[in-house]
Design a protein around this motif. Structure first.
Motif, PDB file in Angstrom:
ATOM      1  N   THR A  75       6.880  -4.203  -2.138  1.00  0.00           N
ATOM      2  CA  THR A  75       6.589  -2.919  -1.553  1.00  0.00           C
ATOM      3  C   THR A  75       6.618  -1.925  -2.193  1.00  0.00           C
ATOM      4  N   TYR A  76       6.151  -0.801  -1.960  1.00  0.00           N
ATOM      5  CA  TYR A  76       6.003   0.285  -2.503  1.00  0.00           C
ATOM      6  C   TYR A  76       6.654   1.240  -1.767  1.00  0.00           C
ATOM      7  N   ASN A 134       0.448   1.072   3.383  1.00  0.00           N
ATOM      8  CA  ASN A 134       1.671   1.409   2.509  1.00  0.00           C
ATOM      9  C   ASN A 134       2.526   1.466   3.488  1.00  0.00           C
TER      10      ASN A 134
END
Length: 193
Positions: A75-76, A134
């Motif tokens: 994950t960012y 995201n």
């Protein structure tokens, strides 16, 4: 049975505007509404007593991978995460380099391994860049880190107050693309005096 209970409640509550399934119950994790598929007798009893559906929500669910099953999850993190007390949980804020708010989400403290994605939005001028996807994943990561094994959320089918731009179809598409399944439709009801 449902008809009898509704009639009894109406005889005790008098002549005023009444609402059914409008407020969250202690066990609802913040979700409110009568599940359309699982309570047809209650819906029929309410409609027979003059109630009409005043709000529709679509209820979504996602299983989160357990840490031991997830392998290396990438994950960012793009949003700052802060604790919020109302509701109890975390607020994630997505900002431009100059500090301008571009997106936001709120997740609730997990209860018995179930977390709630209460709200998520990305400003209209910032959509189409993958920020919503995201941010959704970061919400799930925050909940998983706090012990959630599942996430639930709902989409309000009604327009937002104050002319805020909201596209339920795009929100549904985002959730489905992130692994959420629609499990039911929820209805709230009102009855005028």
């Amino acid at each position: 049975m449902a008809r009898s209970l509704v009639e009894r409640a109406l005889s005790r509550l008098g002549r005023r505007t009444l609402y059914a399934f409008e407020l969250p119950a202690a066990l609802s994790l913040g979700l409110r509404g009568l599940p359309v598929r699982s309570r047809p007798a209650t819906r029929k009893a309410l409609e027979g007593a003059g109630f009409s559906s005043c709000r529709q929500r679509r209820y979504f669910h996602r299983i989160l991978p357990r840490r031991e099953d997830a392998g290396e999850i990438r994950t960012y993190p793009i949003a700052e995460v802060t604790v919020t007390s109302r509701p109890s949980g975390w607020r994630l804020r997505l900002r431009e380099p100059d500090g301008a708010l571009t997106g936001e989400a709120v997740v609730g403290e997990p209860v018995d391994g179930i977390g709630v994605l209460r709200w998520i939005t990305v400003g209209p001028e910032h959509r189409g860049r993958g920020l919503g996807a995201n941010l959704t994943e970061q919400c799930c990561t925050v909940l998983a880190a706090r012990g959630a094994h599942e996430v639930i959320t709902y989409l309000d089918e009604d327009a937002l107050p104050g002319g805020q731009e909201y596209d339920p179809a795009a929100a549904s598409q985002l959730l489905k693309a992130r692994g959420f399944d629609e499990v039911d439709r929820l209805s709230s009801f009102a009855r005028p005096p």
